[in-house]
Design a protein around this motif. Structure first.
Motif, short mmCIF file in Angstrom:
data_model
loop_
_atom_site.label_atom_id
_atom_site.label_comp_id
_atom_site.label_asym_id
_atom_site.label_seq_id
_atom_site.Cartn_x
_atom_site.Cartn_y
_atom_site.Cartn_z
N VAL A 155 36.56 50.19 42.74
CA VAL A 155 36.34 50.77 41.41
C VAL A 155 36.47 52.29 41.47
CG1 VAL A 155 34.57 51.19 39.64
CG2 VAL A 155 34.97 48.86 40.49
N GLU A 156 35.89 52.87 42.53
CA GLU A 156 35.98 54.32 42.70
C GLU A 156 37.45 54.75 42.85
OE1 GLU A 156 32.97 56.18 45.29
OE2 GLU A 156 34.67 57.30 46.14
N ALA A 157 38.21 53.96 43.62
CA ALA A 157 39.64 54.27 43.81
C ALA A 157 40.37 54.20 42.47
CB ALA A 157 40.26 53.30 44.80
N ALA A 158 40.07 53.18 41.68
CA ALA A 158 40.73 53.03 40.37
C ALA A 158 40.45 54.25 39.49
CB ALA A 158 40.27 51.75 39.69
N ARG A 167 39.07 47.23 34.98
CA ARG A 167 38.78 45.81 34.73
C ARG A 167 38.93 45.04 36.04
NH1 ARG A 167 42.11 47.06 29.98
NH2 ARG A 167 40.92 46.65 28.08
N VAL A 168 37.80 44.59 36.57
CA VAL A 168 37.79 43.94 37.88
C VAL A 168 37.78 42.43 37.71
CG1 VAL A 168 36.54 43.69 40.06
CG2 VAL A 168 36.47 45.88 38.81
N GLY A 169 38.79 41.77 38.25
CA GLY A 169 38.84 40.30 38.24
C GLY A 169 38.46 39.77 39.61
N MET A 170 37.41 38.97 39.66
CA MET A 170 36.97 38.35 40.91
C MET A 170 37.76 37.05 41.08
SD MET A 170 34.57 40.49 41.93
CE MET A 170 33.91 39.54 43.31
N GLY A 231 43.36 38.15 32.09
CA GLY A 231 44.74 38.52 31.79
C GLY A 231 45.00 40.02 31.83
N GLN A 232 43.94 40.82 31.96
CA GLN A 232 44.10 42.27 31.90
C GLN A 232 43.49 43.00 33.09
OE1 GLN A 232 43.61 43.98 27.79
NE2 GLN A 232 42.22 42.23 27.62
N ALA A 233 43.18 42.26 34.14
CA ALA A 233 42.56 42.90 35.30
C ALA A 233 43.47 43.98 35.86
CB ALA A 233 42.26 41.86 36.38
N ASN A 234 42.90 45.08 36.31
CA ASN A 234 43.68 46.06 37.07
C ASN A 234 43.12 46.23 38.48
OD1 ASN A 234 41.46 47.61 36.19
ND2 ASN A 234 42.65 48.40 34.47
#
Lengths: 294, 294
Positions: A155-158, A167-170, A231-234
């Motif tokens: 998340v920090e890198a993003a 938007r984190v998808g597990m 559908g929108q995870a980055n």
């Protein structure tokens, strides 16, 4: 992807390169210097470095070489970091396990309270979007508490890369918690709950998702999977290294898309390329390390 | 892929379809009948089947309907198999766990000494080759003895599909045995050794391989990985369901390539489509089931 990496500021960074004896590491270091991105300091057996450079026709005249050998090479690189002579470190021809064994010694100020994790950045051609993925390189089958660090690093890198809404998808193989058979599905559910405490700052975390439903809005729509991530995870967090490796190789090797990767969680990014990475991937990873220091 | 599936012989097979209430299952059944591939027997609440068919504008006049409800639906399908009225069974709108719970009862002669495993067949566009992959659907994190059955089922399927030299690549994240961290790498090594006893008949088994080095000769060549499977695998055995799922979804959903899948290890193939499969995938899976019976 190229556009993102080209936003790196020129001439502000220095990098210690450990054992730069292979063509890809030497070319990437020379290119990074030529492009004005970083000033590399090559550390290793000077004669061997010069011989390799000559063999591959690479100009080393602009690069400082520190003559060193054996474990002293890695220690010298870490000392340069301690003395604020370099901003970050890159691994050349040395085993990853041995490399980290020395780098993580407390006398070097690279180890932090966080665990290390690999963060890859790549484009999925079909979606035309940039994704961060973790961990396809260091953590093999992380438990929940390690996954908290993995998510935090990603998340920090993003955020450093300027992604507005993270938007984190597990990832898992299904969309429902399935116990006791599929522990990754519970971790995904719990990570979403943990994120609601605000621990990761402003971001959306959801899951479990199968790969398609995390990255493709059409797939997620067809299956009726809602929420702010579907559908929108980055950012993709994989349940195990084999899954990350398969996604990574499918995109980089089969679909020939550029990718970059660094190890985060230390006091500075550490560039730890794969044996099979070419000089373009190594250069992209150097640029990524620069971007991730702001 | 299409060419392979079009080799199925016409008019020789019958199929019991359990709870065909959804559009994709009804369309696939009707298409299979129209194409002269199989004769479907629809089993479920007759009124509901007729209503669904009417809603979706599907012609059911050529298909026998067996009026049934609740668990009797699955039992009727299995009884039809016991009576030699159908060659294989397809699952419609019923939970997979519940479905197998009944199908595997010993009074139905579908259970064998082998374990069940899902075998998927698909094309990787970049390689223009057909691959079988197992297990992306049933076995979550199989141990070595389960993997023996998974490999046996997949190798047998490859032979039925007319693949001359079956080359099995055991997938992991790396090419070397790495213990105790990566048990999948040891399983891959041991499977190669076990294959040398001749247990799987004439075929080549090798590993561990990262995905790219199993499927792409160029990647395998760059890394200097030799042997008769590297870069030329036509059967992929994944270490866990998440890896299989990611590969499968990357190819079917993102790259929009056709795929087919059936469950093997029972006395007949069982067509157990995913919730998200469309009628083309379901039809392809029916064709695959026919091919796998010779």
């Amino acid at each position: 992807m190229q556009r993102l990496l080209d936003t790196v500021e020129r001439g502000r960074r220095t990098m210690a390169v450990v054992s730069p004896y292979d063509r890809a590491t030497l070319v990437a270091s020379a290119s990074a210097l030529k492009d004005g991105i970083v000033e590399p300091i090559l550390i290793g057996e000077e004669r061997r470095i010069r011989e390799s450079a000559q063999t591959y026709g690479i100009e080393t005249s602009g690069m400082e070489i520190v003559d060193s050998k054996d474990e002293k090479i890695i220690e010298d690189a870490c000392d340069l970091y301690n003395w604020n002579r370099v901003h970050f470190i890159m691994k050349g021809m040395v085993g990853t396990g041995y490399f980290f064994h020395i780098v993580l010694e407390p006398r070097f100020k690279i180890r932090t309270e966080r665990i290390l994790s690999h963060v890859g950045v790549f484009e999925i051609p079909q979606t035309k979007r940039i994704f961060l993925m973790s961990d396809a390189g260091i953590n093999i089958l992380p438990n929940f508490s390690r996954k908290i660090h993995i998510v935090a690093n990603a998340v920090e890198a993003a955020r450093w890369l300027g992604i507005g809404l993270v938007r984190v998808g597990m990832l898992a193989a299904v969309e429902k918690v399935n116990l006791p058979a599929m522990p990754a599905t519970l971790d995904a559910f719990l990570m979403k709950k943990y994120a609601e405490t605000g621990y990761f700052g402003a971001c959306e975390i959801d899951g479990p998702f199968a790969f398609d439903n995390a990255v493709d809005p059409e797939c997620a729509g067809t299956k009726g999977i809602g929420g702010k991530v579907a559908g929108q995870a980055n950012v993709l967090i994989v349940p195990n290294i084999e899954t990350g490796n398969a996604i990574w190789k499918s995109i980089t090797c089969l679909q020939k898309k550029e990718a970059a990767g660094v190890v985060l969680g230390g006091a500075c990014p550490i560039v730890v390329p794969s044996r099979s990475d070419d000089h373009l991937t190594k250069l992209a990873s150097i640029k990524l390390a620069c971007l991730l220091m702001g």
